[in-house]
Design an enzyme around this catalytic site. Sequence first.
Site, PDB file in Angstrom:
ATOM      1  N   GLY A 702       0.796  -1.221   0.000  1.00 33.25           N
ATOM      2  CA  GLY A 702       0.000   0.000   0.000  1.00 33.25           C
ATOM      3  C   GLY A 702       0.823   1.264   0.000  1.00 33.25           C
ATOM      4  N   GLU A 737       5.147  -5.794   1.726  1.00 31.99           N
ATOM      5  CA  GLU A 737       4.850  -6.320   0.383  1.00 31.99           C
ATOM      6  C   GLU A 737       4.575  -5.205  -0.599  1.00 31.99           C
ATOM      7  OE1 GLU A 737       1.255  -8.429   0.937  1.00 31.99           O
ATOM      8  OE2 GLU A 737       2.215 -10.017   2.050  1.00 31.99           O
ATOM      9  N   PRO A 738       5.572  -4.409  -0.931  1.00 34.70           N
ATOM     10  CA  PRO A 738       5.295  -3.314  -1.866  1.00 34.70           C
ATOM     11  C   PRO A 738       5.047  -3.830  -3.277  1.00 34.70           C
ATOM     12  CG  PRO A 738       7.639  -3.488  -1.436  1.00 34.70           C
ATOM     13  CD  PRO A 738       6.980  -4.492  -0.545  1.00 34.70           C
ATOM     14  N   CYS A 807     -15.497   0.507 -27.690  1.00 31.32           N
ATOM     15  CA  CYS A 807     -16.892   0.907 -27.797  1.00 31.32           C
ATOM     16  C   CYS A 807     -17.577   0.920 -26.435  1.00 31.32           C
ATOM     17  CB  CYS A 807     -17.619   0.006 -28.789  1.00 31.32           C
ATOM     18  SG  CYS A 807     -17.009   0.328 -30.441  1.00 31.32           S
ATOM     19  N   TYR A 836      -0.214  -2.187 -12.111  1.00 31.34           N
ATOM     20  CA  TYR A 836      -1.623  -2.438 -12.440  1.00 31.34           C
ATOM     21  C   TYR A 836      -1.988  -1.827 -13.780  1.00 31.34           C
ATOM     22  CZ  TYR A 836      -1.228  -3.642  -7.627  1.00 31.34           C
ATOM     23  OH  TYR A 836      -0.787  -4.198  -6.469  1.00 31.34           O
TER      24      TYR A 836
END
Length: 856
Positions: A702, A737-738, A807, A836
């Site tokens: 986080g 946990e980066p 679309c 991400y």
Amino acid sequence: MTVPWVVLKYGGTSVATPERWAAIADRVAACATTHRVWLVVSAVSQVSNRLERALDEAVAGDASTSVAWLTERHEALADGLGLDAADRAPVRALLDELATLLRGVALTAEASPRLRARVLSFGELASTWLGLGALRRAGLDVTRVDARRLLRAEAGPATPDATRYLEARVPTRTAPDGPAAAAGAARVVITQGFIASTADGHTALLGRGGSDTSAALFAALLGADRCEIWTDVHGLFTTDPRLLPSARLLTRLRYREAEELAALGAKVLHPRCLGPVAQARVPLEVRNTADPQGPSTRIEADGDDEPAVLAVVHRQGVPLVSLHTLSMWGQPGYLSRLFGVFATHGISVDLVATSQAALTVTLDHVPGGLGGPAFQAALADLEALGTVTVRPACAVVSMVGRHIRTVLPRLGGSFAAFEERGVHLVSASSEDLNLSFVVDADDAPRLVRDLHAHLLGGGVQAPWLGPSWSELTTPTEAVPARPSPWWVARRDALLSLAADGPVWVQDLAVVRERARALVTALPQIGARFYAMKANDHPDVLRAVVDLGFGLECVSAAEVAHARATCGDAVPLLFTPNFCPVEEYAAAFAAGAEVVLDGPDVLHQAPATFRGRAVGLRLDPGGGQGHHAKVTTAGARTKFGHPIDDVDRVLDAARALDVRIVGLHAHVGSGILEPTAWSRTARTLAGLRARFPDLRWVDLGGGLGVVERPGQVALDLDAVAVALRGVEGLDGLELRIEPGRYLVSEGGVLLLPVTQVRDKGGVTFVGAAAGMDALLRPALYGAWHGIHNLSRWGEPPTIVAEVVGPICETGDVLGHDRVLPITAPGDVLLVENTGAYGHVMGSHYNRRGVVRQVTLG
Ligand code: ASP
Ligand code: MG
């Protein structure tokens, strides 16, 4: 002839450094040539927050680190201001008194609202002593006045203490010892914002951010010529600039409009400050300390009156209460009984909607919060009348304007923004100043952006609309200039990569640099696992593994990919959520450490787990006790096991001879607040006694990166300092946990421009890929900087919607983006997309998944 007054108010950041005090002295001196100056100041920035925290710490046992922090903060400023021992003596006395009070709190383990008010007043009491010294040194004729002598709060016998002492209201009536009298002969007065006194002489506060209201009250009492609120922004904007940097400055407003904006979410002004100046017809100006000559917002009685939407704002954390009852239908007085409940418990109701059988309201002030006795008592009373549902933290999105209902026909298209979003309540203000929508917290930012794009985007013109926030902040020092991003230096290479169409580019040097920074800044962390879901390119995995990172995987396929890419030696942590139980067996077989999300899988597949050592992921948000009656607590998220229910897991583990050797919690993502991890650590440390086999504690990831202009980067050193303060972790390995932190900034998405088109007054810049490549804007309303890389350095000229070829109406990469003149064939660069990005790509519309390449 008597010399007229001007009131100047400086907020926390505006009084935080010697340079800022020099600017204050300049402004005061300039005003003092024509006026007498009444200067109202806040506590030094962060001090009020730290005092609040110190109180909580004292209640929990010990506030000494906070006291040390506060001492250091004020001493350092005093040093910078060149103050001598005599100037500092009153501040030191205050700090001694504070330490004593907090020790008392630690002994009794409780802090009444009255005591809280006293403790919080230290911030302003101290900053005004420092300011007095600074201004005297600048040669000004200044006297210090205690605001509590002049501002008397009013409260009734039934007012709850939390309101009486912490959210006090001061009427605009001259106190017996009026401010002008208190000033004596001095040309300049310095006094505290935020603080007042009760009728019986105790310290009372005007609510957080209340210094603005103090200034307005003094301006009204003095009949000042004007009231200047000096802060860290230029004024009020058409929306929150942190959400949308194209937000425009509102250069002039009327009192009621500004009040509405402040009440509905514009954080710049305390909502109650408009009442007093409106009553006394004192013009109020909001101005930026860092850009004293820059534009501002001026608020006064007269002004434009044509129908218009002025702003789209939102407020978070708004409790929504619904009551369903059949007895309401046709019952005279039923509503008054319902509202009576809120009144009795001192809870103030804001928005209201009723139907035949239901009443829904939002609350804007609950003394003691939802966990406090007032709300719990009100809830009990309401339950006697019907079925109650509480949503503790909704968001209210409001369009604020004048004659807003006549604007309704223009809103047509903007209502599309509400599709797929639950609207819990709609309200049109009776004064025709706002239309408000109560929605789930997560939906609000995107809704605000969409509505703003429709109503105030595309460079609309109006006499009250000033420059945009991005225009204003670029040249000033308000936002520390970002060092030029890595991709500027590699522009040519990037442009040639994009010649073959859309492409993701990840610079491994940036990834390594981030990884090293993390290792150096947080020496107490024993093991780091890169959350490979963020970007699983083999080169990225190898780059971080080479620097000693393990990998965190959330599926058996990720485990397999990690092993295939990085070999058998790399430590793997498997932390899935609702995954098929066979994947656990695969993870064990691949030698990963496994973290359970709850006890269920132990029952489902006992043979897989028997005799194993595992970790347990906890949800620290749930189970706070006072949420029992609340239908949608943090418990709505699907991750982790509730912290107050560990017995169930322990029992299931014992039955299978499973040892729980690790505890894991992950508070969220994109966090820039440095104490988030120490809080998690403290929570987990508190559970240590329950887990005799414990070897490690994983604080999750986080760690946020700066995404929008104006955000302040996560201070890793502060994270380390905060972690150092956590007790009860001796002998345990600390883990993090980066994901995003390591890869976001190193990645960009390059998109050739397809067409540029004007449609209905809006400019659309089309890109060769959109949500099929980068899903985050459509999925979360995430904001990514977009630049025209081909024309880097050319002046910003157009405001455009940047869209993809998919679309879907939602295929928008950025609303309202300021770009140079852009043409087909130019290459757009979308920033900060290393995390991400590629991993979330889809093959929707059969466009194929956009390729990803690495550099360095
Ligand atoms: N110091 C107080 C606070 O931070 C009041 C203010 O600054 O307006 O809330
Ligand atoms: Mg403020």
